[in-house]
Structures are given as C-alpha cells and as structure tokens.
Design an enzyme around this catalytic site. Structure first.
Site: not given
Ligand code: AMP
Length: 120
Positions: A35, A92, A100-101, A105, A107
């Site tokens: 991350d 999440n 967020e993404v 995924h 964690h």
């Molecule tokens: P979530 O809130 O579960 O969607 O978490 C998304 C995670 O992706 C966050 O912990 C970010 O720090 C991580 N993240 C965002 N962009 C990148 C990236 N380019 N490479 C690695 N991790 C990322």
C-alpha cells in the site's frame, strides 16, 4: 445487485502496467503489492486480476479458479511477511465501507498489535 466495474480505476491501471507498484507476490489470478500509504509495519494489498469491484462481487461472480488463486495469494503474503503473531484482513466495500478504489482488494495489516477492530 448490479456491479459496474470502472476499468480506469487505479488498480486496473497497475494490472495493465500503466503505473508502478511494489509487487511482493503474483500468481495466475492475483497480485499483491505494498500500500502506498502504509498504516502498519506490514500493509499489503491483495487484488484479483479479474474485473471485480468488491468482495461480494468477487464472491458472486469469480470462478472457482480465481477464488482459489486469490486465497492462495493471501496465504503466501501472510507466510512471506512474518505475520506469525497475527494480522488483520480488511475488505472495504462501497460508500459505507469507505472504499476508495473500486477494484476488490484485501488489506493485510500486521507487524504490531492493531487494537480493536473499529475506532468509535
Ligand atoms: P480502500 O479504502 O479499501 O479502497 O483502500 C485503498 C487503498 O489503496 C488505500 O489504503 C491507499 O493507500 C491504497 N492506494 C491507492 N493508490 C495506490 C497505489 N497506486 N499503489 C498502492 N496503493 C494504493
């Protein structure tokens, strides 16, 4: 529920090699990388290579081979990261999960005591 996967999300771009990632493990169906904003000494994200938005999407539509490959990647990440004392796995999903993404995924967090599950 209908799932509309956005192929421009940042993890899809990592999978296509358009942006870099610190990859720690890869197999046929999954990729694991650090991350960018680690929240524990170990903070690794495990993602499927297929276009799934969330855990429930993956569980509903991924093939048995994809699901087995994903879990095998999780096992390998735990094994190689020195998590004998324990870890937390978080997935999440959508707005209430603060995702967020929008590419599924998990964690994998560890390397120190992580405290209670949720901050109140
Ligand atoms: P979530 O809130 O579960 O969607 O978490 C998304 C995670 O992706 C966050 O912990 C970010 O720090 C991580 N993240 C965002 N962009 C990148 C990236 N380019 N490479 C690695 N991790 C990322």
């Amino acid at each position: 529920m209908e799932f509309n996967y956005d192929p421009q999300n940042i993890f899809a771009r990592i999978l296509r090699g358009e942006i870099p990632a610190k990859v720690v493990f890869e197999n046929e169906t999954a990729l694991a990388f650090h991350d960018v904003r680690p929240q524990a000494p170990v903070h690794i994200l495990v993602i499927p290579k297929g276009p799934y938005m969330s855990l429930d999407h993956f569980a509903a539509e991924a093939t048995a081979v994809e699901q087995a490959g994903f879990l095998s990647a999780v096992a390998e990440v735990c094994r190689m990261s020195g998590l004998e004392d324990g870890f937390r796995a978080i997935a999440n999903a959508r707005a209430h999960g603060n995702q967020e993404v929008p590419h599924f995924h998990v964690h994998i967090l560890g390397g120190r005591p992580l405290g209670p599950l949720l901050a109140h």
